[in-house]
Structure formats: C-alpha cells, structure tokens
Design a protein around this motif. Structure first.
Motif, PDB file in Angstrom:
ATOM      1  N   TYR A 128       0.814  -1.224   0.000  1.00  0.00           N
ATOM      2  CA  TYR A 128       0.000   0.000   0.000  1.00  0.00           C
ATOM      3  C   TYR A 128       0.847   1.273   0.000  1.00  0.00           C
ATOM      4  O   TYR A 128       0.317   2.365  -0.082  1.00  0.00           O
ATOM      5  N   GLU A 129       2.150   1.139   0.159  1.00  0.00           N
ATOM      6  CA  GLU A 129       3.029   2.316   0.091  1.00  0.00           C
ATOM      7  C   GLU A 129       3.470   2.580  -1.339  1.00  0.00           C
ATOM      8  O   GLU A 129       4.223   3.500  -1.597  1.00  0.00           O
ATOM      9  N   ASP A 130       3.043   1.720  -2.274  1.00  0.00           N
ATOM     10  CA  ASP A 130       3.470   1.840  -3.669  1.00  0.00           C
ATOM     11  C   ASP A 130       2.306   2.318  -4.518  1.00  0.00           C
ATOM     12  O   ASP A 130       1.235   1.693  -4.503  1.00  0.00           O
ATOM     13  N   LYS A 363      13.956   1.286   3.076  1.00  0.00           N
ATOM     14  CA  LYS A 363      13.527   2.390   2.200  1.00  0.00           C
ATOM     15  C   LYS A 363      12.161   2.050   1.624  1.00  0.00           C
ATOM     16  O   LYS A 363      11.815   0.864   1.473  1.00  0.00           O
ATOM     17  N   TYR A 364      11.402   3.075   1.285  1.00  0.00           N
ATOM     18  CA  TYR A 364      10.048   2.865   0.757  1.00  0.00           C
ATOM     19  C   TYR A 364      10.108   2.482  -0.715  1.00  0.00           C
ATOM     20  O   TYR A 364      11.059   2.853  -1.417  1.00  0.00           O
ATOM     21  N   PRO A 365       9.075   1.741  -1.194  1.00  0.00           N
ATOM     22  CA  PRO A 365       9.065   1.365  -2.605  1.00  0.00           C
ATOM     23  C   PRO A 365       9.112   2.605  -3.493  1.00  0.00           C
ATOM     24  O   PRO A 365       8.479   3.617  -3.164  1.00  0.00           O
ATOM     25  N   LEU A 370      17.509   5.743   1.904  1.00  0.00           N
ATOM     26  CA  LEU A 370      17.270   4.946   3.103  1.00  0.00           C
ATOM     27  C   LEU A 370      16.601   5.822   4.147  1.00  0.00           C
ATOM     28  O   LEU A 370      17.069   6.923   4.437  1.00  0.00           O
ATOM     29  N   VAL A 371      15.487   5.356   4.681  1.00  0.00           N
ATOM     30  CA  VAL A 371      14.756   6.118   5.706  1.00  0.00           C
ATOM     31  C   VAL A 371      15.233   5.685   7.089  1.00  0.00           C
ATOM     32  O   VAL A 371      15.228   6.456   8.046  1.00  0.00           O
ATOM     33  N   LEU A 372      15.658   4.422   7.185  1.00  0.00           N
ATOM     34  CA  LEU A 372      16.300   3.925   8.403  1.00  0.00           C
ATOM     35  C   LEU A 372      17.633   3.321   7.982  1.00  0.00           C
ATOM     36  O   LEU A 372      17.711   2.635   6.960  1.00  0.00           O
ATOM     37  N   GLY A 389      12.644  12.069  18.742  1.00  0.00           N
ATOM     38  CA  GLY A 389      13.432  12.560  17.606  1.00  0.00           C
ATOM     39  C   GLY A 389      12.592  13.568  16.827  1.00  0.00           C
ATOM     40  O   GLY A 389      11.368  13.628  16.989  1.00  0.00           O
ATOM     41  N   GLU A 390      13.282  14.325  15.956  1.00  0.00           N
ATOM     42  CA  GLU A 390      12.554  15.358  15.200  1.00  0.00           C
ATOM     43  C   GLU A 390      11.667  14.731  14.123  1.00  0.00           C
ATOM     44  O   GLU A 390      11.834  13.552  13.800  1.00  0.00           O
ATOM     45  N   ASN A 391      10.782  15.557  13.564  1.00  0.00           N
ATOM     46  CA  ASN A 391       9.923  15.080  12.481  1.00  0.00           C
ATOM     47  C   ASN A 391      10.778  14.537  11.338  1.00  0.00           C
ATOM     48  O   ASN A 391      11.795  15.137  10.993  1.00  0.00           O
ATOM     49  N   GLY A 392      10.343  13.425  10.781  1.00  0.00           N
ATOM     50  CA  GLY A 392      11.040  12.866   9.616  1.00  0.00           C
ATOM     51  C   GLY A 392      12.271  12.046   9.979  1.00  0.00           C
ATOM     52  O   GLY A 392      12.997  11.592   9.099  1.00  0.00           O
ATOM     53  N   SER A 393      12.511  11.842  11.302  1.00  0.00           N
ATOM     54  CA  SER A 393      13.734  11.108  11.681  1.00  0.00           C
ATOM     55  C   SER A 393      13.550   9.598  11.534  1.00  0.00           C
ATOM     56  O   SER A 393      14.523   8.845  11.679  1.00  0.00           O
ATOM     57  N   GLY A 394      12.319   9.139  11.283  1.00  0.00           N
ATOM     58  CA  GLY A 394      12.106   7.707  11.012  1.00  0.00           C
ATOM     59  C   GLY A 394      11.376   6.955  12.117  1.00  0.00           C
ATOM     60  O   GLY A 394      11.315   5.723  12.097  1.00  0.00           O
ATOM     61  N   LYS A 395      10.780   7.697  13.076  1.00  0.00           N
ATOM     62  CA  LYS A 395      10.141   7.033  14.226  1.00  0.00           C
ATOM     63  C   LYS A 395       8.943   6.172  13.792  1.00  0.00           C
ATOM     64  O   LYS A 395       8.820   5.016  14.204  1.00  0.00           O
ATOM     65  N   THR A 396       8.061   6.755  12.952  1.00  0.00           N
ATOM     66  CA  THR A 396       6.862   6.019  12.524  1.00  0.00           C
ATOM     67  C   THR A 396       7.250   4.793  11.694  1.00  0.00           C
ATOM     68  O   THR A 396       6.688   3.706  11.859  1.00  0.00           O
ATOM     69  N   THR A 397       8.252   4.962  10.844  1.00  0.00           N
ATOM     70  CA  THR A 397       8.704   3.839  10.016  1.00  0.00           C
ATOM     71  C   THR A 397       9.231   2.719  10.921  1.00  0.00           C
ATOM     72  O   THR A 397       8.923   1.545  10.710  1.00  0.00           O
ATOM     73  N   LEU A 398       9.964   3.108  11.945  1.00  0.00           N
ATOM     74  CA  LEU A 398      10.501   2.128  12.895  1.00  0.00           C
ATOM     75  C   LEU A 398       9.344   1.378  13.567  1.00  0.00           C
ATOM     76  O   LEU A 398       9.380   0.151  13.714  1.00  0.00           O
TER      77      LEU A 398
HETATM   78  P1  ADP Z   1       8.792  10.499  11.825  1.00  0.00           P
HETATM   79  O1  ADP Z   1       7.785   9.533  12.341  1.00  0.00           O
HETATM   80  O2  ADP Z   1      10.034  10.545  12.659  1.00  0.00           O
HETATM   81  O3  ADP Z   1       8.241  11.870  11.584  1.00  0.00           O
HETATM   82  P2  ADP Z   1       8.637   8.957   9.385  1.00  0.00           P
HETATM   83  O4  ADP Z   1       9.016   7.580   9.711  1.00  0.00           O
HETATM   84  O5  ADP Z   1       7.182   9.263   9.243  1.00  0.00           O
HETATM   85  O6  ADP Z   1       9.321   9.964  10.403  1.00  0.00           O
HETATM   86  O7  ADP Z   1       9.337   9.365   8.015  1.00  0.00           O
HETATM   87  C1  ADP Z   1      10.702   9.161   7.806  1.00  0.00           C
HETATM   88  C2  ADP Z   1      11.034   9.542   6.366  1.00  0.00           C
HETATM   89  O8  ADP Z   1      10.361   8.647   5.487  1.00  0.00           O
HETATM   90  C3  ADP Z   1      10.586  10.943   5.969  1.00  0.00           C
HETATM   91  O9  ADP Z   1      11.605  11.544   5.213  1.00  0.00           O
HETATM   92  C4  ADP Z   1       9.354  10.715   5.113  1.00  0.00           C
HETATM   93  O10 ADP Z   1       9.237  11.723   4.146  1.00  0.00           O
HETATM   94  C5  ADP Z   1       9.679   9.375   4.475  1.00  0.00           C
HETATM   95  N1  ADP Z   1       8.434   8.626   4.177  1.00  0.00           N
HETATM   96  C6  ADP Z   1       7.423   8.342   5.001  1.00  0.00           C
HETATM   97  N2  ADP Z   1       6.453   7.627   4.369  1.00  0.00           N
HETATM   98  C7  ADP Z   1       6.892   7.453   3.106  1.00  0.00           C
HETATM   99  C8  ADP Z   1       6.352   6.797   1.957  1.00  0.00           C
HETATM  100  N3  ADP Z   1       5.189   6.166   1.993  1.00  0.00           N
HETATM  101  N4  ADP Z   1       7.082   6.833   0.821  1.00  0.00           N
HETATM  102  C9  ADP Z   1       8.260   7.466   0.753  1.00  0.00           C
HETATM  103  N5  ADP Z   1       8.822   8.103   1.797  1.00  0.00           N
HETATM  104  C10 ADP Z   1       8.144   8.103   2.965  1.00  0.00           C
END
Ligand code: ADP
Length: 575
Positions: A128-130, A363-365, A370-372, A389-398
């Motif tokens: 669903y990320e693609d 990394k996302y599709p 690399l996001v992490l 961590g700051e916005n965009g640091s990768g917390k949600t992805t983790l």
């Molecule tokens: P945080 O939770 O720390 O704010 P995220 O994990 O949401 O950070 O995002 C980390 C990085 O991944 C950001 O640069 C964001 O733009 C990128 N990102 C998030 N979702 C996607 C996606 N679906 N496709 C490509 N890049 C993404």
C-alpha cells in the motif's frame, strides 16, 4: 524496497486462454444448471429470431397462392399461426434469457468481488506504500465487471450470433445462393458506416479525457464534506469554480465540434445505408424476375434487412469490440488475483523473548533513499521504550517495522510477537461508521463491561451507542475524543506488544497527563514502544531511543542520555 506484489505479473495475451477458461468454469460452477439453461434459452431465442424470416415468407407466399386459388385458406391460416408461434417463442426465450442472465450476473459479481476483496485483504502494508498498487487495485476492481461481461460476450457470440447468422445464411443459400450477396452487402455497409463514426468519437474522447478527470476532481473538491469547510473559510470556492468551469467549457467546445462533424457524418452514413437498401432491392428483384425466388422470399428478406443490419452492427462493433475491451479488463482481474505474493520473512524470526534489530535498514518502494539506516538494538520483554526525535527522523517507520507491517530492506529483526498479540495506536487512526462501542470492540467479542472500564480509563465521555458518522445520522467526534477511542481500541485488543505513535497529540494538557498515567499502569507487564515529542511525559519509560535522520543516535535511560548524548540534551532543553 521493491513492492512485493506483482513482480511476476504478465501482460494480456492469448496464452492466458487457459486462465480465461478457468475463470469461466468458476463462474459456471456457481450454478451449473442455471448457467446452461440461460444459454440454451439464448440459443433458442436466436433460432426463433432467424426462423421468423422463412415463417414470414410462408405467410406471404400462402397469401399470394390464396389470391390465385381461394381453396388455400387453411395454408394461409397455418402460416400465420407458425409466424405467430415463432414470434411469441422468440419474445419468451429472449425475455427469460435476459432476466435469468441478469440474476446470474449478480451472483457472479458477488462471487468475483468477494474474491477480489479477500485478495486486497491479503496484501501486505508495504504494497500500500506503492502507487502502482493503487493502480492495479483500481484496474482489477473494474476487471470484476469486465470478467462477467467477457464471459457474457463469449457465450453470446456462441449461442446467439453464431446460431442466428448460421440459420440465416443456410436459409439464404437454400432459397438462392446469389442471396448470400445480400449478407455481404450489409456487412460491407456496416463496416463503412462504423469506420466513419468511431474515428470521430474516439478522437473527441481522447481530447476531452484530461479535462474530464480535472473537472471531476474540482467538482469533488467543491462537494466533499471535509473540504467544503476549508474552501468556505479560506475562500477557495471561486478558484475551484473557475477551474471547474474552464474544464467544462473545453469539454463543451469539443462536444460542439463533434456534433457538427457528426451531423455531416450521419448524412454520409445514411447514404451508405440507402445504397445498401438499393443494392438489396436490385439483387432481390433480379432473382424474382428470373423466377429463382418467390415474392414471399423477396418481402421477407427485404423486411429482415434492418434486423440483419443491426445484428451485424452489434456483432462487429458491439460484441467483438467489447470482446477485446472486456478481455483486457478481465486480464487485470486475473493478474491481481493470481499474482504471487512472495513471502519475505527475511529478517523476521519468531519465538525469541527479546525484540532485536540487527543492522536494519529500510527504504520505501519507489524511493532510493534509506529512511532507516543500520539500526541495532535489543529490547527485553516487558520493557517500556520511548522513541524520540525530530519530524522525519524515522520514528513512525521504525514503529511499522516493529509491528511487522514492513520488512527490512537490509539487516534482520527478531520479534517474538505475532500480529494477534500486538496492538497499536497510529497517528492517522481510523474512524469507522459504526457505534462508538463497536469502534472499540472490533478486535474481540463485544464486552460492554470492558468497554466501560477502558472508556473511563481513556477519558471517553460520549454515549457508547453514538454512530461515528454524520453521513449515517450520527456524530463527528472531536480530534481529541477520536484519539481516545483509538487508544481504547488498542487497549481492548489482547496484546503483549503495544506500539503507540504520538498517542496524545490531539489531547489537551490535562487529558494528556491523565493518559500517560493510564499508559504507565497498562504497560507494566507488556513490551511497549511510545513515540512522543513530549519528552517530559515519558519519565515512566525504562529507556529512551533517540532517532536522528534515520539513525539511532542514543539509547538508554534519561540520566544516561543526558550525560552521553548531546543531541538528546538539545531536544530535552528545547522541550
Ligand atoms: P517520523 O515519524 O520521525 O516523523 P517517518 O518515519 O514518518 O518519520 O518518516 C521518515 C522519512 O520517510 C521521511 O523523510 C518521510 O518523508 C519518508 N516517508 C514516510 N512515508 C513514506 C512513503 N510512503 N514513501 C516514501 N517516503 C516516505
């Protein structure tokens, strides 16, 4: 990371015939007797329709003979009865076949749609990320109806058109073999007429396509409930209306041009039709003058020219055209349903007690960044970890990797928790159009007592029977209350792993303090990860992970980090 789905997808080709047959067989199996009966009726309809021509000839011939010999009254009577019976049977068969066909279409739709929905449910979160996935899903969705139409078209070609045209051709050849030219003449006219028309219409469709998509989008912006509020307050309406009107104006200009051309083309195609009538009259008249066909055959064939014309027109430009169109659509459905989903359990080993990340990168599709990057840590069971961590640091992805929703691009994860015993609150939590109580109890059996206890702990004061949808006569909850529902929902589900992604971002300060007290109690015997930007609220966490630009730059207790991690110190001082 490449999207897992459809790496092995194919393009439409005739090699897929086996798959088309399999799908047709699947639709046939829904109710075989019903299916056979429908197409026997279609065949009978085509047969009686074609037999209408010789039956009409019989009536006219018997009337001609009656004029000469008045004793032939009974043969006139018999011919009229046969014609009447043929027409009646034709109406009955066609009506019944149409009616039963429609009910069968509904059954097939339910069956194929169910399969499509189950297939969507089996996709992984990374699919669903693609953006390609959305395209494939939307194509496959229209493929549900496409598949049904394709089966209908094929069966129609066999049981309706083939039967009708064979009977007519046999009749014409038997009356006089020269009459086959009538059939060829009609075929020729149909081809000429349609060639002229389709060229014009498809060109207009192509030119108007982008204006159509844009106008529909602007109309949606003007009508969608959430957008209406923002449009009104920010004064976007005139801008959107201007865009919408510009698109509509372009479309109407193109349509006007098309109408003008179409009028001229209609004139040309009508002339082609007149020529066809003329040609038919000439062929038939020559046959009558030579005495090779009766006046009855002349009248019956001439009377049927229209029917034959529309039959061939439908066959060539309706059925055969939709044959390739619907085959393409059905192909999209088959690709989606049959695609192999590679089971990528690389890096996910169950059965261990601790959660471990070993050099995990992600990394996302469709993205090369690399996001992490090379994340390594170990968290013992029943530990509570805060992730900052700051916005965009990768917390949600983790968090998504922790929940097993995404798989690592590199490195591996050891995770003892299955989806069945994990629970989460996401930032973009869902609001389902059912009662508040059902919004909480989805994951398990509904227990009003448990709902009340958790609602109290989460600070929900709304009536549990409120439906969460204005569209369905219910109510829209405030962002804060909605977040409380999402928290109660996560806590309601049986879980050993709890992942909370900014769970209190929409709450007021007092509710937030209360909520963290609740978390402290509820996470005592669980493994929990809490992403937060409120550094002061997570003192109860055993350890804190510090994320920066996709890297884990600090991991320890508050005291350890203050002394060893400069970046954490910066965040702490800013908080
Ligand atoms: P945080 O939770 O720390 O704010 P995220 O994990 O949401 O950070 O995002 C980390 C990085 O991944 C950001 O640069 C964001 O733009 C990128 N990102 C998030 N979702 C996607 C996606 N679906 N496709 C490509 N890049 C993404």
């Amino acid at each position: 990371m490449k999207c897992i789905l459809f790496r092995k997808s194919g393009i439409m080709n005739f090699k897929n015939v086996k798959k088309y047959c399999k799908l047709t067989y699947e639709v046939f199996k829904i109710s075989p007797v019903h299916f056979i009966f429908i197409y026997v009726l279609f065949g009978a309809g085509a047969l009686t329709s074609a037999l209408g021509v010789p039956a009409l000839q019989m009536v006219i011939d018997s009337l001609t003979k009656f004029n000469i010999n008045h004793e032939k009254m009974h043969s006139v009577f018999l011919a009229v009865i046969i014609l009447f019976a043929v027409k009646m049977l034709n109406t009955l068969f066609s009506y019944l076949a149409g009616f039963l066909g429609e009910t069968y279409d509904l059954k097939s739709y339910k069956h194929l749609l169910g399969k499509f929905i189950r297939r969507c449910g089996s996709l992984s979160c990374i699919d669903y990320e693609d953006k390609n996935t959305y395209e494939l899903i939307s194509k496959a969705e229209s493929g549900v109806k496409g598949a049904i139409s394709f089966i209908n078209v094929v069966m129609d070609l066999i049981t309706n058109y083939a039967v009708y045209l064979t009977v007519i051709a046999v009749y014409l050849i038997r009356v006089n073999s020269a009459l086959i030219f009538v059939l060829l003449l009609i075929l020729f006219t149909v081809i000429i007429e349609q060639k002229i028309k389709t060229g014009l219409y498809s060109k207009t469709e192509d030119l108007a396509a982008s204006d159509k998509v844009q106008s529909e989008y602007y109309a949606d912006c003007l009508l969608t409930r959430d957008m209406v509020k923002e449009n009104k307050t920010n004064g976007f309406e005139p801008f959107l209306l201007k865009k919408l009107n510009a698109g509509l104006k372009n479309i109407s200009e193109l349509k006007n041009k098309e109408t003008k051309k179409a009028t001229g083309i209609s004139l040309l195609s009508n002339m082609a039709v007149i020529l066809e009538y003329l040609g038919t009259i000439v062929i038939l008249s020559v046959c009558v003058i030579r005495g090779s066909i009766s006046v009855g055959a002349f009248a019956a064939i001439f009377y049927s020219v229209d029917e034959l014309f529309s039959m061939l027109e439908n066959l060539l430009y309706g059925r055969l055209k939709s044959f390739s169109e619907t085959m393409g659509k059905m192909n999209n459905y088959i690709i989606f349903i049959d695609a192999d989903v590679e089971k990528e359990d690389k890096g996910c080993i169950s059965g261990q007690k601790a959660v471990m990340f070993n050099n995990v990168s992600f990394k996302y599709p469709g993205s090369s960044n690399l996001v992490l990057e090379k994340i390594t840590f170990k968290v013992d069971s029943r530990e509570t970890i805060a992730i900052v961590g700051e916005n965009g640091s990768g917390k949600t992805t983790l968090a998504r990797l922790l929940l097993g929703l995404f798989k690592p691009f590199d490195g591996n994860i050891i995770n003892p928790f299955e989806t069945d015993n994990s629970s989460a609150v996401f930032q973009d939590h869902a609001e389902y159009p059912v009662t508040l109580s059902e919004n909480i109890t989805f994951s398990d059996k509904a227990d009003r007592e448990r709902v009340s206890v958790l609602s109290k702990k989460s600070g929900i004061t709304e009536d549990k029977d409120t439906v969460l949808s204005v569209e369905l006569g219910g109510k829209e909850l405030s962002g804060g209350n909605l977040q409380k529902v999402a928290i109660a929902r996560a806590l309601y589900k049986n879980h050993d792993l709890l992942v909370l992604d900014e769970p209190t971002s929409a709450l007021d300060p007092i509710s937030e303090i209360e909520m963290y007290k609740t978390f402290e109690k509820l996470t005592k015997d669980k493994t929990a990860f809490i992403i937060t930007h409120r550094l002061g609220s997570v003192k109860f966490a055993d350890r804190i992970m510090v994320m920066k630009n996709g890297r884990l730059v600090g991991f320890g207790t508050h005291e350890e980090l203050i002394n060893t991690c400069g970046y954490y110190g910066e965040l702490w001082n800013k908080a």
